[in-house]
Enzyme design. Structure first.
Site, PDB file in Angstrom:
ATOM      1  CB  CYS A 178      -0.883  -0.021   1.247  1.00 25.66           C
ATOM      2  SG  CYS A 178      -1.809   1.498   1.476  1.00 25.66           S
TER       3      CYS A 178
ATOM      4  CB  CYS B 268      -0.404   2.266   5.733  1.00 25.21           C
ATOM      5  SG  CYS B 268      -1.057   0.631   5.283  1.00 25.21           S
TER       6      CYS B 268
ATOM      7  CB  CYS C 125      -4.561  -0.957   2.023  1.00 26.08           C
ATOM      8  SG  CYS C 125      -3.512  -1.249   3.473  1.00 26.08           S
TER       9      CYS C 125
ATOM     10  CB  CYS D 198      -4.402   2.295   5.976  1.00 27.78           C
ATOM     11  SG  CYS D 198      -4.166   2.450   4.188  1.00 27.78           S
TER      12      CYS D 198
ATOM     13  CG  ASP E  42      20.002  -1.651 -13.488  1.00 25.91           C
ATOM     14  OD1 ASP E  42      20.004  -2.814 -13.928  1.00 25.91           O
ATOM     15  OD2 ASP E  42      19.744  -1.370 -12.313  1.00 25.91           O
TER      16      ASP E  42
END
Length: 412
Positions: free
Chosen positions: A201, A204, A217, A220, A338
């Site tokens: 999430c 949170c 979530c 929260c 990368d």
């Protein structure tokens, strides 16, 4: 709103003229479009030039990891129903390139601007947009960009309290988190095929639950907002529940999603969905993407895929096996140096396709394909790969600079 008073000071006019001259010299020297170098020179001469050029325009900003160039093009096409449009159609999406694009559109009513994710907040401050479209956030250029959670946080802070109407994809939790600080958001259910950047999430850090197309979530209560626009199969559903057919020359589900978001943006400017979607049919290719070109007596379809989310969408639209596939990967500055992202791509989706590998980092890609149990041949260049391909149309998938190399080679 757009008007006709001239917002440009003598200094700004000098900056525009100098920028255009430098861009023309760069083009004459064969160094590309010149838009970035021209914009840099213009901004050096007048640091406020971008704000001045945007002053008389109704501005739309488009930002995302994937699909922003195509969506910018679709929105521009839709808004031409309501007035002249200036746009950075070739994808130069940082402040210098954007400044160059706007300098070329003195008669325009609308500015439809693609913006690199890292620059969105600053460009929004300068251009005072009427609308901002946010499509998705996923891992990309791991050596250059902040990770996606930090980008979402930057968007959230940078767009907090914006006067713009924000058109945002409610299926991407990171985009929802970023857009939720804005007072005026239109949610579009555009879908999200790649989910690996949104399992925790953003609010949170809790574990995201994903039943069906929904998400929330459990810790929260942060959850998917209810959309007012939605992609439903081959139709866009508008806020009144009417279904409008999507007819595109561009392939794949991802482009239907781009069209749904574009229709929602067009409606902010009073262009009805039917008109907007009909106009989007005009778009056949976007800066070479999806073009079918003749090369060495063969049909090659050129497809751009820059990161795991893009490769996943691209695999979903190629011809079925045994269509031959050429893969090309570079790791130059514009690509990100990368290449670890190659390990996030599910190459088992290419099973049954004869695969040919080219590009600066062909050996990195070969190792990845070996681990995925794919049959492939490493080739020196495009010419050799095409000669080795079995009959039929060839799908060519490349990341950013590899794609530019291919276009030069095939004369596209």
């Amino acid at each position: 709103m757009a008007g006709n008073s001239d917002p440009l000071t003598p200094r700004a006019k000098l900056a525009v003229t100098a920028g255009k001259a430098v861009a023309a010299a760069s083009r004459a020297a064969g160094r590309g479009s010149g838009s970035v170098i021209g914009g840099r020179v213009a901004l050096k001469l007048d640091p406020d030039l971008l704000a001045r050029l945007a002053q008389n325009l109704d501005v739309v900003l488009v930002s995302a990891t994937n699909g922003k160039t195509t969506t910018t093009r679709l929105i521009a096409e839709a808004l031409r129903a309501a007035g002249e449009v200036v746009s950075n159609a070739l994808g130069a999406n940082m402040p210098a390139g954007i400044t160059s694009a706007l300098a070329g559109g003195s008669e325009a009513k609308f500015g439809v601007i693609e913006v690199d994710e890292k620059y969105l907040a600053g460009v929004a401050r300068d251009t005072d947009p009427k609308c901002i479209a946010l499509l998705n956030l996923s891992r990309d250029q791991l050596d250059r960009a902040a990770e996606t959670r930090m980008l979402a946080e930057n968007w959230r802070e940078g767009l907090a309290g914006t006067k713009a109407v924000v058109v945002a994809n409610c299926d991407d939790p990171l985009v929802v988190w970023a857009a939720s600080s804005s007072p005026n958001v239109i949610w579009v259910a555009a879908g999200q095929m790649w989910k690996d950047d949104a399992w925790s999430c953003p609010s949170c850090g809790g574990v995201m639950q994903r039943p069906g197309d929904d998400w929330f979530c459990g810790e929260c209560g942060f959850r998917r907002p209810t959309p007012t626009w939605a992609l439903s199969g081959d139709h866009v559903l508008d806020p009144h529940g009417s279904a409008w057919p999507i007819h595109l020359q561009l392939p794949g589900r991802a482009n239907k999603a781009n069209a749904a978001s574009s229709a929602a943006v067009a409606a902010v400017f009073g262009v009805p969905p039917q008109v907007a979607l009909e106009r989007m049919y005009q778009v056949q290719a976007v800066a070479g993407r999806y073009d079918v070109v003749q090369f060495e007596g063969r049909d090659l379809r050129l497809l751009l895929a820059k990161n795991p989310a893009g490769w996943l969408e691209t695999f979903s639209l190629i011809d079925p096996p045994p269509a031959p596939v050429i893969l090309s990967v570079n790791a130059r500055g514009a690509d990100g140096t990368d290449t670890s992202w190659l390990w996030d791509v599910d190459y088992t989706r290419l099973t049954g396709h004869p695969i040919f590998v080219i590009g600066d980092r062909k050996l990195d890609l070969a190792v990845r394909l070996e681990v995925a149990n794919q049959h492939f041949q490493v080739c020196e260049n495009l010419d050799q790969a095409v000669q080795l391909c079995p009959p039929g149309r060839i799908e060519v998938i490349a990341n950013y600079t590899a794609f530019q190399d291919l276009r030069r080679r095939v004369g596209n």
